[in-house]
Design a protein around this motif. Structure first.
Motif, short mmCIF file in Angstrom:
data_model
loop_
_atom_site.label_atom_id
_atom_site.label_comp_id
_atom_site.label_asym_id
_atom_site.label_seq_id
_atom_site.Cartn_x
_atom_site.Cartn_y
_atom_site.Cartn_z
N LYS A 335 0.85 -1.19 0.00
CA LYS A 335 0.00 0.00 0.00
C LYS A 335 0.89 1.24 0.00
O LYS A 335 1.81 1.36 0.79
CB LYS A 335 -0.90 0.01 1.24
N TRP A 336 0.60 2.20 -0.90
CA TRP A 336 1.36 3.43 -1.01
C TRP A 336 0.51 4.59 -0.52
O TRP A 336 -0.67 4.70 -0.85
CB TRP A 336 1.78 3.71 -2.45
N SER A 337 1.10 5.48 0.26
CA SER A 337 0.37 6.62 0.81
C SER A 337 1.15 7.91 0.60
O SER A 337 2.38 7.90 0.64
CB SER A 337 0.11 6.44 2.31
N ARG A 338 0.40 8.99 0.37
CA ARG A 338 1.01 10.31 0.29
C ARG A 338 0.04 11.32 0.90
O ARG A 338 -1.10 11.44 0.48
CB ARG A 338 1.27 10.69 -1.16
N SER A 339 0.50 12.02 1.92
CA SER A 339 -0.34 13.00 2.58
C SER A 339 0.22 14.40 2.36
O SER A 339 1.37 14.57 1.97
CB SER A 339 -0.43 12.72 4.08
N GLY A 340 -0.60 15.40 2.62
CA GLY A 340 -0.18 16.78 2.52
C GLY A 340 -1.00 17.64 3.46
O GLY A 340 -2.21 17.45 3.56
N THR A 341 -0.34 18.56 4.16
CA THR A 341 -1.02 19.38 5.16
C THR A 341 -0.51 20.81 5.11
O THR A 341 0.69 21.05 5.10
CB THR A 341 -0.78 18.82 6.58
N LEU A 342 -1.45 21.74 5.06
CA LEU A 342 -1.18 23.16 5.24
C LEU A 342 -2.19 23.70 6.23
O LEU A 342 -3.15 23.01 6.59
CB LEU A 342 -1.31 23.92 3.91
N SER A 343 -2.01 24.95 6.66
CA SER A 343 -3.01 25.55 7.55
C SER A 343 -4.33 25.75 6.83
O SER A 343 -5.36 25.99 7.46
CB SER A 343 -2.50 26.90 8.06
N SER A 344 -4.31 25.61 5.49
CA SER A 344 -5.49 25.91 4.68
C SER A 344 -6.03 24.73 3.91
O SER A 344 -7.07 24.85 3.26
CB SER A 344 -5.12 27.00 3.67
N ALA A 345 -5.36 23.60 3.96
CA ALA A 345 -5.76 22.49 3.09
C ALA A 345 -5.14 21.19 3.56
O ALA A 345 -4.10 21.18 4.23
CB ALA A 345 -5.32 22.78 1.65
N HIS A 346 -5.80 20.09 3.18
CA HIS A 346 -5.27 18.75 3.44
C HIS A 346 -5.50 17.89 2.21
O HIS A 346 -6.47 18.08 1.47
CB HIS A 346 -5.99 18.10 4.63
N ALA A 347 -4.60 16.94 2.00
CA ALA A 347 -4.74 15.99 0.91
C ALA A 347 -4.24 14.63 1.37
O ALA A 347 -3.30 14.55 2.18
CB ALA A 347 -3.96 16.44 -0.32
N LEU A 348 -4.87 13.57 0.87
CA LEU A 348 -4.42 12.22 1.18
C LEU A 348 -4.67 11.34 -0.04
O LEU A 348 -5.77 11.31 -0.59
CB LEU A 348 -5.17 11.65 2.38
N ILE A 349 -3.60 10.63 -0.44
CA ILE A 349 -3.68 9.65 -1.52
C ILE A 349 -3.35 8.29 -0.92
O ILE A 349 -2.32 8.15 -0.25
CB ILE A 349 -2.64 9.95 -2.63
#
Length: 397
Positions: A335-349
């Motif tokens: 399983k491959w994961s990639r997350s991203g976090t800012l004070s204004s946005a979130h992303a998760l793959i």
């Protein structure tokens, strides 16, 4: 004023994708679970996309793209993807490796390095900097730490410390950081580094002779059919076509990164998001992220833009460290994961061994760090378990 994307073109799948494309009665219970999750965390707007074996089965937006303007989130709404941008950058580096224009062992600094300008070389304080390789930066093993703060996010403090009248350019920032000691020997430790991935963006520019955004668009995104990717902007009135409005987790105003004494919403001017470049500077839709993954996953459904060797290198599992290239982690089960976090946005793959890829993007910040990312991951697990077999058989691409 809204800006069009160089990476987007007319009459592509992203132009016709809409929420109506995924209106499907059997999935209404799933959509109620998504809305409950949003209410729990006070998320203004969220998008979910799901593909299987390189076919897009579902893509839909929920809540508000711009609450004050009365615009609802659409399936093709784009938003900041934060550190999910690192997956894009790693893919571009691997493309340059395939083109034999650099190797993973290429030195980054020093007279024999890629970034060998006199300004950079003269700025080096710690001789170990000359040992940093491209692979070290990809794996967050370059030796850079956060003892003096994250240089990509503490612009206001740097300006005051260096008595600057405006925000330093990325080239100036490199010289500032090279004037410090490394926190550890390159390749002998690991500390997450946004600065390292910004350096990789400069490496791409130097080796390719093109601007970072152009090289990535021309060599990764457009060949992948990953339309709708756009460079992030810093202010609301500069936003891209189809870009959402962002919402901070609090109402606190902060000093604008480039204008002394000007107080702004941290989403718009609190940090130089565009200057993050490959560390966190892309905007995209959830469906576009699905398409990118489909082009770098080794599955033949969508022709890959990278060789199988590059895909394997990016996703190799390394014991308990889970160190990979561009991805946040690759576990022992594949399983491959990639997350991203800012004070204004979130992303998760999350891309699963059975060929499913689930992507969440949202336009609201939440101050809980990894705890929130884990909750996003648990949401995907629940939705996948309960509704994967109810997805319609089709391809929205």
């Amino acid at each position: 004023m809204e800006n069009a994307s160089a990476a987007s073109s007319e009459d592509t799948w992203i132009d016709t994708l809409s929420n109506a494309s995924s209106d499907y009665v059997p999935l209404q219970p799933m959509e109620r679970e998504i809305e409950h999750f949003m209410a729990k965390w006070d998320i203004k707007g969220m998008s979910l996309a799901m593909s299987r074996n390189d076919s897009l089965l579902y893509a839909k937006g929920f809540g508000w793209a711009d609450m004050e303007m009365g615009k609802t989130m659409e399936a093709n709404s784009i938003m900041r993807i934060a550190s999910a941008s690192k997956l894009v950058t790693a893919s571009a580096i691997m493309k340059l490796v395939e083109q034999r224009r650099l190797t993973l062992h290429s030195l980054v600094f020093g007279e024999q390095g890629i970034l060998n300008s006199r300004d950079f070389t003269d700025a080096i304080h710690d001789p170990r900097v000359r040992e940093i390789t491209v692979e070290d930066l990809l794996k967050h093993q370059g030796g850079f730490t956060l003892g003096a703060g994250d240089p990509m996010f503490n612009t206001v403090e740097l300006k005051k410390a260096k008595q600057l009248t405006e925000a330093p350019s990325n080239q100036d920032l490199v010289k500032i950081v090279l004037g410090r000691r490394l926190g550890f020997h390159p390749g002998k430790g690991r500390r997450y580094s946004n600065f390292g991935y910004m350096l990789l963006s400069l490496v791409i520019e130097k080796v390719s002779g093109q601007g970072y955004w152009d090289f990535v668009s021309n060599n990764i995104l457009e060949p992948a059919g990953a339309y709708g990717f756009m460079p992030a902007t810093n202010y609301y009135d500069e936003r891209n076509l189809r870009e959402v409005k962002y919402y901070s987790p609090d109402a606190e105003l902060v000093e604008d990164f480039n204008t002394p004494s000007k107080m702004v919403d941290r989403c718009y001017g609190g940090a130089n998001i565009n200057a993050l470049m490959g560390a966190g500077g892309w905007c995209a839709s959830a469906a576009s992220l699905c398409r990118l993954v489909a082009s770098i996953d080794g599955n033949p459904g969508v022709p890959d833009v990278l060789t199988s060797s590059s895909v394997n290198l990016m996703t190799a599992h390394e014991d308990d460290e889970k160190v990979c290239l561009g991805w946040t982690e690759s576990d022992v089960n594949g399983k491959w994961s990639r997350s991203g976090t800012l004070s204004s946005a979130h992303a998760l793959i999350e891309r699963f061994p059975d060929g499913e890829c689930w992507v969440i993007t949202m336009n609201t910040g939440v101050w809980t760090g990894f705890r929130f990312t884990r909750d996003m991951s648990r949401l995907i697990e629940r939705l996948r378990c309960r509704y994967s077999n109810q997805m319609p058989s089709r391809n929205l691409w």
